[in-house]
Design an enzyme around this catalytic site. Structure first.
Site, PDB file in Angstrom:
ATOM      1  N   LYS A 138      51.612  57.525  18.951  1.00 57.70           N
ATOM      2  CA  LYS A 138      52.602  58.587  18.702  1.00 57.70           C
ATOM      3  C   LYS A 138      51.930  59.793  18.081  1.00 57.70           C
ATOM      4  O   LYS A 138      51.015  59.645  17.265  1.00 57.70           O
ATOM      5  CB  LYS A 138      53.700  58.095  17.762  1.00 57.70           C
ATOM      6  CG  LYS A 138      54.850  59.083  17.659  1.00 57.70           C
ATOM      7  CD  LYS A 138      55.732  58.841  16.454  1.00 57.70           C
ATOM      8  CE  LYS A 138      55.183  59.563  15.232  1.00 57.70           C
ATOM      9  NZ  LYS A 138      56.136  59.554  14.084  1.00 57.70           N
ATOM     10  N   GLU A 180      56.095  63.463  20.696  1.00 60.21           N
ATOM     11  CA  GLU A 180      57.190  63.759  19.758  1.00 60.21           C
ATOM     12  C   GLU A 180      57.182  65.206  19.263  1.00 60.21           C
ATOM     13  O   GLU A 180      56.535  65.529  18.266  1.00 60.21           O
ATOM     14  CB  GLU A 180      57.142  62.825  18.535  1.00 60.21           C
ATOM     15  CG  GLU A 180      58.305  63.089  17.577  1.00 60.21           C
ATOM     16  CD  GLU A 180      58.237  62.328  16.249  1.00 60.21           C
ATOM     17  OE1 GLU A 180      57.188  61.748  15.942  1.00 60.21           O
ATOM     18  OE2 GLU A 180      59.239  62.337  15.528  1.00 60.21           O
ATOM     19  N   LYS A 222      59.918  61.415  22.487  1.00 64.75           N
ATOM     20  CA  LYS A 222      60.667  61.196  21.242  1.00 64.75           C
ATOM     21  C   LYS A 222      61.070  62.555  20.711  1.00 64.75           C
ATOM     22  O   LYS A 222      60.209  63.407  20.477  1.00 64.75           O
ATOM     23  CB  LYS A 222      59.804  60.458  20.227  1.00 64.75           C
ATOM     24  CG  LYS A 222      60.441  60.358  18.838  1.00 64.75           C
ATOM     25  CD  LYS A 222      59.703  59.369  17.950  1.00 64.75           C
ATOM     26  CE  LYS A 222      60.327  59.323  16.567  1.00 64.75           C
ATOM     27  NZ  LYS A 222      59.846  58.185  15.762  1.00 64.75           N
TER      28      LYS A 222
HETATM   29  P1  13P Z   1      62.859  59.648  11.103  1.00 66.47           P
HETATM   30  O1  13P Z   1      63.725  58.807  11.993  1.00 66.47           O
HETATM   31  O2  13P Z   1      62.967  59.285   9.652  1.00 66.47           O
HETATM   32  O3  13P Z   1      63.014  61.123  11.365  1.00 66.47           O
HETATM   33  O4  13P Z   1      61.358  59.289  11.452  1.00 66.47           O
HETATM   34  C1  13P Z   1      60.964  59.184  12.766  1.00 66.47           C
HETATM   35  C2  13P Z   1      59.558  59.562  12.924  1.00 66.47           C
HETATM   36  O5  13P Z   1      58.783  58.813  13.444  1.00 66.47           O
HETATM   37  C3  13P Z   1      59.127  60.890  12.477  1.00 66.47           C
HETATM   38  O6  13P Z   1      57.851  61.141  12.977  1.00 66.47           O
END
Ligand code: 13P
Length: 343
Positions: A138, A180, A222
């Site tokens: 990620k 993400e 994401k």
């Molecule tokens: P949150 O769901 O707390 O926003 O965290 C998800 C995440 O992986 C942020 O990088």
């Protein structure tokens, strides 16, 4: 030559029906902040103890498909030394993944905006992570909405390019990238402005991925639900949020992407589950929608644990409850009765 069908199979397994991802990849500063609020010391031992509580939660694998870890966690063993923390996940059928970015710094040329780092020597680290059992990766880009027009074009393009490089390197190492881009909730902006920014962000990301020839069936997106700023005046309905989010995703995300997993981004636990339920209560979309929550899965569990071994069972019950509620939500089957029945 990358193994495209192996990547696609892993991506599909991460968005298997009725399952979602546990984000437990808080960096040292982030987990330190969460522990400090509860008076728990930010030591490697406490971080190990906490993650061991999460990963030993019985039946977690019925609603959780994968867990994202931080570098330290991927290398840690249980308190008794009988297994690695990663092995606890694998025993439950949960796929281990790893956050590979190294956090954000000021964007050159626009220092109030952020660019995510970690590309240097990334292929070497990816090989090591795969050997430690990680099957997916990620990388988080962070974009803030401001009254003076940010995120800038430079910020969108620089972060999209880094995400595409990260994704290409991950696939070359046989690891499924979770791409993400997070648009932060902070601010007074409207739902409409948030929608415009989300379109610009995702459009830049998918152009960059195409330019790097990243395989879309072998990745997951994401991103956030499309929400008004946390300090915005007025209120919007869950239906408004779902409609705005669907419009953005339909405009920008190619149908070849197998799944889109939402981050929780600071939403309260129950609100995140209710909105996820609304988003998933349709069959009229080309991708599977699911969750990859950090805070919205862990908040109550962490507050319940508070660094005390005696609270382990109660903390695990809290995590399992949230995981089950969100697993119902991805099937559009979550309800107030489900929230209270299993609590
Ligand atoms: P949150 O769901 O707390 O926003 O965290 C998800 C995440 O992986 C942020 O990088």
């Amino acid at each position: 030559m990358k193994n495209v069908s192996g990547l696609a199979a892993t991506a599909q397994a991460l968005v298997a029906p009725g399952k979602g991802i546990l984000a437990a990849d808080e960096s040292f500063p982030t987990i330190g902040k969460r522990f400090a609020a509860l008076g728990v010391a930010a030591t490697a031992e406490n971080r190990r103890a906490y993650r061991e509580v999460l990963f030993r939660t019985a039946a977690l694998g019925e609603s959780i498909s994968g867990a994202i870890l931080f570098d330290e966690t991927l290398r840690q063993r249980t308190g008794s030394g009988d297994a690695t923390l990663t092995e606890l996940l694998v025993r439950q059928g949960i796929i281990p993944g790893i956050k590979v970015d190294t956090g954000t710094g000021p964007l050159p040329g626009s220092p109030h905006e952020k660019i995510t780092g970690g590309l240097e020597a990334l292929p070497v680290r990816l090989t090591a992570y795969a050997a430690l059992g990680a099957r997916f990766t990620k990388w988080r880009a962070v974009l803030a909405i401001t009254p003076d027009g940010q995120p800038s074009r430079a910020c969108l393009d620089a972060n999209a390019a880094a995400l595409a490089d990260f994704a290409a390197f991950s696939q070359a190492a046989g690891l499924v990238p979770i791409v993400e881009p997070e648009v932060l909730l902070a601010g007074r902006h409207s739902l409409a402005r948030s929608e415009d920014v989300a379109v610009a962000v995702l459009d830049a990301v998918f152009r960059a991925l195409a330019a790097k020839q990243v395989s879309l069936p072998g990745l997951l997106l994401k991103t956030g639900m499309v929400l008004p700023g946390a300090e915005a005046p007025g209120s919007v309905t869950t239906a408004d949020i779902a409609a705005a989010t669907w419009r953005v995703l339909r405009r920008t995300v190619p149908a070849a992407v197998p799944g889109i997993v939402f981050l929780s981004g600071g939403q309260p636990e129950i609100a995140a589950t209710e909105r996820l339920n609304a988003l998933c209560a349709t069959h009229d979309l080309p991708w599977t929608l699911s969750f990859s929550f950090g805070r919205a899965l862990q908040d109550t569990a962490l507050k319940t644990w508070r660094g005390e071994a005696a609270n382990t069972a109660a903390a695990q019950a809290a995590l399992l409850h949230r995981a089950r509620c969100n697993a119902l939500a991805v099937q559009g089957k979550y309800s107030a009765a489900a929230e209270s029945a299993a609590a």
